[in-house]
Design an enzyme around this catalytic site. Sequence first.
Site, mmCIF file in Angstrom:
data_model
loop_
_atom_site.group_PDB
_atom_site.id
_atom_site.type_symbol
_atom_site.label_atom_id
_atom_site.label_comp_id
_atom_site.label_asym_id
_atom_site.label_seq_id
_atom_site.Cartn_x
_atom_site.Cartn_y
_atom_site.Cartn_z
ATOM 1 N N LYS A 58 0.886 -1.171 0.000
ATOM 2 C CA LYS A 58 0.039 0.116 0.088
ATOM 3 C C LYS A 58 0.864 1.244 0.144
ATOM 4 O O LYS A 58 1.974 1.078 0.351
ATOM 5 C CB LYS A 58 -0.795 -0.168 1.322
ATOM 6 C CG LYS A 58 -0.111 0.022 2.300
ATOM 7 C CD LYS A 58 -1.002 -0.499 3.940
ATOM 8 C CE LYS A 58 -0.044 -0.366 5.062
ATOM 9 N NZ LYS A 58 -0.771 -1.024 6.169
ATOM 10 N N TYR A 65 17.036 31.157 6.109
ATOM 11 C CA TYR A 65 15.863 31.972 6.462
ATOM 12 C C TYR A 65 15.763 32.132 7.881
ATOM 13 O O TYR A 65 16.141 31.279 8.718
ATOM 14 C CB TYR A 65 14.717 30.982 5.946
ATOM 15 C CG TYR A 65 14.300 31.073 4.575
ATOM 16 C CD1 TYR A 65 14.111 32.502 4.039
ATOM 17 C CD2 TYR A 65 14.376 29.892 3.752
ATOM 18 C CE1 TYR A 65 13.734 32.494 2.619
ATOM 19 C CE2 TYR A 65 13.889 29.988 2.365
ATOM 20 C CZ TYR A 65 13.738 31.327 1.857
ATOM 21 O OH TYR A 65 13.468 31.121 0.547
HETATM 22 C C1 LIG Z 1 -0.082 -2.034 6.715
HETATM 23 C C2 LIG Z 1 -0.737 -3.002 7.086
HETATM 24 C C3 LIG Z 1 0.007 -4.111 7.480
HETATM 25 C C4 LIG Z 1 1.415 -4.391 7.482
HETATM 26 O O1 LIG Z 1 2.006 -3.739 8.537
HETATM 27 P P1 LIG Z 1 3.580 -3.560 8.987
HETATM 28 O O2 LIG Z 1 3.529 -3.074 10.425
HETATM 29 O O3 LIG Z 1 4.202 -2.797 7.879
HETATM 30 O O4 LIG Z 1 4.270 -4.833 8.740
HETATM 31 C C5 LIG Z 1 -0.771 -5.443 7.959
HETATM 32 N N1 LIG Z 1 -1.995 -5.313 8.061
HETATM 33 C C6 LIG Z 1 -2.872 -4.383 7.405
HETATM 34 C C7 LIG Z 1 -4.149 -4.565 7.463
HETATM 35 C C8 LIG Z 1 -2.335 -3.269 7.320
HETATM 36 O O5 LIG Z 1 -3.027 -2.148 6.898
#
Ligand SMILES: *Cc1c(COP(=O)(O)O)cnc(C)c1O
Length: 817
Positions: free
Chosen positions: A488, A712
Amino acid sequence: MFHSLSQLAKWSSAKVIGNTDLMIQKIAYDSRKTFVADQTLFVAIKSVNNDGHVYIPELYEKGMRAFLVEEQAQVNYSVYPDAGFIICNNTVAGLQAIAAAVRQSLTIPFIGITGSNGKTIVKEWLARLLESHYRVGRSPRSFNSQLGVPLSIWMMEQDIEMAIIEAGISQPGEMKALADCIAPDFGIFTNIGRAHQENFASIDEKLEEKLKLFESAHTIFFHGDDALIGEALLSRYPEKKLLSCGKGDGNALQLLLQDSGSEGAVLQLSWNGQPFTLHFPYQDVIAIDNLLLVVLVALELELPLQNVINEVPKLQAIAMRLEQKEGINNCLLIDDGYNADLTALELGLDFLNQMGAKRGLSKTLILSDIYQSGMHHQELYAQIQKLANEKGVEKLIGIGEHLYTAMDGVNAYRTTADFLAKVDVNSYKNEAILLKGSRQFAFEQISALLEQRRHKTVLEINLNALAYNVQYFRSKLKKETRLLAMVKAFSYGTGAFEIANLLQHQKVDYLGVAFADEGIELRKAGITLPIIVMNPELSSFPMMLEYELEPEIYSFQVLDAYLTAVQRQGLTNVPVHIKIDTGMNRLGFVPSEIPQLIEQLRSTHQLMVSSVFSHLAGSDEALHDGFTQKQIDRFKQACETMQNGLGRGFIRHLLNSAGIERFADAQFDMVRLGIGMYGVSAIHDEALKQVNTLKSYVSQIKEVTAGETVGYSRKGQAESARRIAVIPIGYADGYNRRLSNGVGQVLINGHRAPVIGNICMDMCMADVTQIHVQEGDEVEIFGAGISISEVAEKLDTIPYEILTSISRRVKRVYVME
Ligand SMILES: *Cc1c(COP(=O)(O)O)cnc(C)c1O
């Protein structure tokens, strides 16, 4: 090639008056770009905005004597003694008729290319491949119009063995004229655009018009995976040889498999049942589509397979064609180091002339020997000199034996190596430099020498390390436990397709994305693994079904909506993934909803529960271990209830990366690996490898005296004299502004340097007083030396945020040993 004016008139079936014996070598139509009047025919063209006939007096003045004009223009011929005029109804049509006659006089094969996109690149790549074996002529640049096509044909050299011409149209009725000019023996159809119909009533009309190019062809090449084109060709030209390329097994050239290598794609292909492998510098679908056509044509034209295999990896170099690069000492490099003939040289010089004028630079030509010109080299050199003078070249450097002799060794070198050994690079200043060399002269070496060393801010992703980490996590699991990889958010900021592709090779079982769009993108790029969409939007369901993306079902509303979408398409047994909320209090069915959920699921055979899962709220912190255990128990309970209620099993999954590291007993049937792939460990596991390096370079070094300030708001106070490195990365790249004023550090040449002053939008400054640093040195923002976790801690956040905040403008670079 020379033709008399009367000959040209005969070809164009037009009247000729005045001096009909003039010999014509060149054709011009733009008075502003007409520098050589001698032996040139000026074609006066009437367009909406301009009328070429207006320029006749001026051109006559300059010495132009041969004109192709329109009868209606009523030129007063009597005031131009010793000029010759071909007089016709329409000068463009007249020119086309001349080109058609020239074409007929050439008995070599002509290859005609048309289609909505990709004509020029297909032409260039095909020429590049064929040139390894044949003498090839081709239309320059994108000369594919009503005017460009006849000019292209006119420019064909006498000694070529085949010609490649592209044809572009924008209106119905235009193709016939181009087809008459080109009269191709072989036709290439690149593709048909579906979006705009421009001036066409329908896609069929557009297709019909384009296909007219192939009337004279005996063989036509096209993409077999595009049914529309295949069918149209078959119905229109059933008697012709139709050869296609694509993934399907009916194609003459079949793409069997596509892998990604460190530098582009590795393609497994089959030509008439013979398998072979190509290394291709590009990975995108469009480039690969273009390549397939090129390879198909080359093989049908009997280019030895070995030549194809050797030449395809070099195709990238074509991007160099007239490519501009910033050179050293305010020079501009125009890199055209790929084809040297007089026509191409003239085009290159035109461009040099324009760019030099635009930038106020003097003009330099670095040229290699030109072979196959058919001229003695003294004569050739005289021609080159003349051209160079006309185009305002102030410095001409010759490389090669012929030029060396012709130039008496002045500003000349026998070989490229000789030039490289003797050149004083700093003698090149404020110049526009055209590099024009035949391929065997390897002018890219000169280009590399004169090019300004330009660095970039990049996020480098080490794919070997990523693959290693995936396997490492796998080694912690039972053999039968499946692996879902979370990609994702653009794969945690590292790039969707490249990572998914690697994971597909690592044989993970599922991919997880947040939104349908991300999944669609992966499908379009050729990812075939099952993909779960974690946050499916109701409006995306039809698309998800089309692309076989599987939804997370987390509420009754989502369930109903998905079921409706599935019913509408008459599908059965469509896989879904049920999310149970065991304490995160985010998405998911709470345990009390499970009985109703079971009832609804049992009442349909259109959905099939593929998996049931939940998500841990605090798997990375010992503080929450008691709660995590509670979540595990609740999940186990929920799965049992579901299984009993549904009367069948499904995949159960709960653990994320930290969960795998700390609660391996709860791995159930599958785990969901995310941040761990990138080497971030909840237990500071040293075995994991660093995957991501954010790096930039030192663009300038400044000495600052005591009492001055940096940046800045004058936040960076120099209490004593300091040396400051300016680094082109800022908060707009994702380098968080809260790392300003010594909070953050960067790594240069193995030493840490604190950020001084405020981080700007596109830049920041580091105090390098204590370190030996030069402009151009590499700067690590995070990576092997400064971990993502360290940066996250300084910012009081988590590595996930650091990774996903690197903006899209930072180029992702993938490395693989
Ligand atoms: C992002 C996500 C993961 C992976 O999590 P990590 O901590 O990056 O391993 C697993 N399950 C769900 C539902 C997620 O949204």
